[in-house]
Design a protein around this motif. Sequence first.
Motif, PDB file in Angstrom:
ATOM      1  N   ARG A   1       0.992  14.613   2.523  1.00 16.64           N
ATOM      2  CA  ARG A   1      -0.391  14.468   2.049  1.00 16.64           C
ATOM      3  C   ARG A   1      -0.912  13.054   2.265  1.00 16.64           C
ATOM      4  O   ARG A   1      -2.115  12.843   2.371  1.00 16.64           O
ATOM      5  N   VAL A   2      -0.011  12.080   2.346  1.00 12.30           N
ATOM      6  CA  VAL A   2      -0.464  10.693   2.564  1.00 12.30           C
ATOM      7  C   VAL A   2      -1.069  10.519   3.948  1.00 12.30           C
ATOM      8  O   VAL A   2      -1.703   9.494   4.222  1.00 12.30           O
TER       9      VAL A   2
ATOM     10  N   GLU B   1      -5.782  18.444  17.850  1.00  9.07           N
ATOM     11  CA  GLU B   1      -7.225  18.591  17.694  1.00  9.07           C
ATOM     12  C   GLU B   1      -7.605  19.784  16.836  1.00  9.07           C
ATOM     13  O   GLU B   1      -8.747  19.882  16.391  1.00  9.07           O
ATOM     14  N   ARG B   2      -6.680  20.692  16.595  1.00  6.70           N
ATOM     15  CA  ARG B   2      -7.009  21.936  15.902  1.00  6.70           C
ATOM     16  C   ARG B   2      -6.316  22.105  14.559  1.00  6.70           C
ATOM     17  O   ARG B   2      -6.672  23.003  13.789  1.00  6.70           O
ATOM     18  N   VAL B   3      -5.312  21.289  14.288  1.00  5.13           N
ATOM     19  CA  VAL B   3      -4.549  21.414  13.046  1.00  5.13           C
ATOM     20  C   VAL B   3      -4.635  20.088  12.301  1.00  5.13           C
ATOM     21  O   VAL B   3      -4.548  19.015  12.912  1.00  5.13           O
ATOM     22  N   SER B   4      -4.819  20.148  10.997  1.00  4.38           N
ATOM     23  CA  SER B   4      -4.907  18.916  10.211  1.00  4.38           C
ATOM     24  C   SER B   4      -3.607  18.135  10.294  1.00  4.38           C
ATOM     25  O   SER B   4      -2.526  18.720  10.451  1.00  4.38           O
ATOM     26  N   ARG B   5      -3.715  16.825  10.197  1.00  6.69           N
ATOM     27  CA  ARG B   5      -2.551  15.968  10.368  1.00  6.69           C
ATOM     28  C   ARG B   5      -1.458  16.248   9.339  1.00  6.69           C
ATOM     29  O   ARG B   5      -0.276  16.367   9.724  1.00  6.69           O
ATOM     30  N   PRO B   6      -1.755  16.366   8.035  1.00  7.31           N
ATOM     31  CA  PRO B   6      -0.671  16.655   7.076  1.00  7.31           C
ATOM     32  C   PRO B   6       0.032  17.977   7.366  1.00  7.31           C
ATOM     33  O   PRO B   6       1.263  18.063   7.306  1.00  7.31           O
TER      34      PRO B   6
ATOM     35  N   ILE C   1       7.715   8.412   6.559  1.00  7.98           N
ATOM     36  CA  ILE C   1       7.697   9.658   7.326  1.00  7.98           C
ATOM     37  C   ILE C   1       8.079   9.388   8.774  1.00  7.98           C
ATOM     38  O   ILE C   1       8.883  10.111   9.379  1.00  7.98           O
ATOM     39  N   ALA C   2       7.491   8.329   9.347  1.00  8.98           N
ATOM     40  CA  ALA C   2       7.844   7.961  10.721  1.00  8.98           C
ATOM     41  C   ALA C   2       9.320   7.626  10.834  1.00  8.98           C
ATOM     42  O   ALA C   2       9.969   7.966  11.843  1.00  8.98           O
TER      43      ALA C   2
ATOM     44  N   GLU D   1       0.836  -1.201   0.000  1.00 10.67           N
ATOM     45  CA  GLU D   1       0.000   0.000   0.000  1.00 10.67           C
ATOM     46  C   GLU D   1       0.874   1.255   0.000  1.00 10.67           C
ATOM     47  O   GLU D   1       1.679   1.452   0.920  1.00 10.67           O
ATOM     48  N   PRO D   2       0.735   2.115  -1.001  1.00 10.95           N
ATOM     49  CA  PRO D   2       1.552   3.338  -1.039  1.00 10.95           C
ATOM     50  C   PRO D   2       1.345   4.218   0.195  1.00 10.95           C
ATOM     51  O   PRO D   2       2.306   4.807   0.703  1.00 10.95           O
ATOM     52  N   ARG D   3       0.108   4.306   0.686  1.00 12.50           N
ATOM     53  CA  ARG D   3      -0.151   5.148   1.862  1.00 12.50           C
ATOM     54  C   ARG D   3       0.570   4.605   3.093  1.00 12.50           C
ATOM     55  O   ARG D   3       1.204   5.365   3.836  1.00 12.50           O
TER      56      ARG D   3
END
Length: 270
Positions: free
Chosen positions: A248-249, A138-143, A86-87, A77-79
């Motif tokens: 973005r993934v 909780e307030r900022v998108s994960r990417p 990234i990790a 899986e590419p994702r």
Amino acid sequence: AYSAGLLIGSALGALSIAQNMPQWLDFAIVGAGTAVCGVVATRFIPRDGSLHNAAHDHTGITVPVATPEQRRAVWREPRTLGLAGIALAFVLAEYAAATWLPIYLVSGGMSAEAGAVGFTCFAVAMAVGRLFGGFVVERVSRPLLLTLLGVICVSGIVLVMLMDVVGLVFLGATLWGLGASLGYPLVSSALAEDPLLSPARIRVLLVFMNTAILSVGPALGAIGQAFGLMAAVAIPGALLVVASSATRVARPLRPEQYASRTALAEDPVT
């Protein structure tokens, strides 16, 4: 708890250096403390491994279980591979600091006590980031957050590398720790979104993480021996630059991407 232990250990390390404690005694105390804590802590681990088996489940609900083919497919899986990569960059940055930051600071002309204080700045920032980072998550998108963390961490690494030029090494160590603090937890949550395949995907993550942990010391040591410690410290920063451009993934899965929902739709009995 890990970050708290890192913080306490680094502070005690600075104290032992300041008190001129022999290194063999320091190691002996660490070993004895680890043994005692391990024996005590394992007494609280449940010994009945079947507590969560289906035979003990009285809800009447059958939870879908991933097939061996589905578990093997996550490795393609590419994702999943992108998130694990990234990790890897964040874990490499974390363990590069844990292994080489004090050595780098001392080799750059700082005293052993100051080098330990610099590492303590890193450990404090790691603990603060993991303790209070939930408010930001909780307030900022994960990417976006992963990108920001990568930029912060790289900025800290650069300040440490330029310790002889700008003299902001303690700020750099703090930014390094703050930026590295939430990368791995955010990737873990991203890979755990689908209950059906989360164990298999987390297993991929652990393989990448343990590869980074086992390789960072010897690999960066060899590079530092050949090209200097600055080159070794620059590698985690370069990998973080690449990782920050591919966040973005980490976007949440769409409803149709959940394998668990597909399994439930195919088996109405569950």
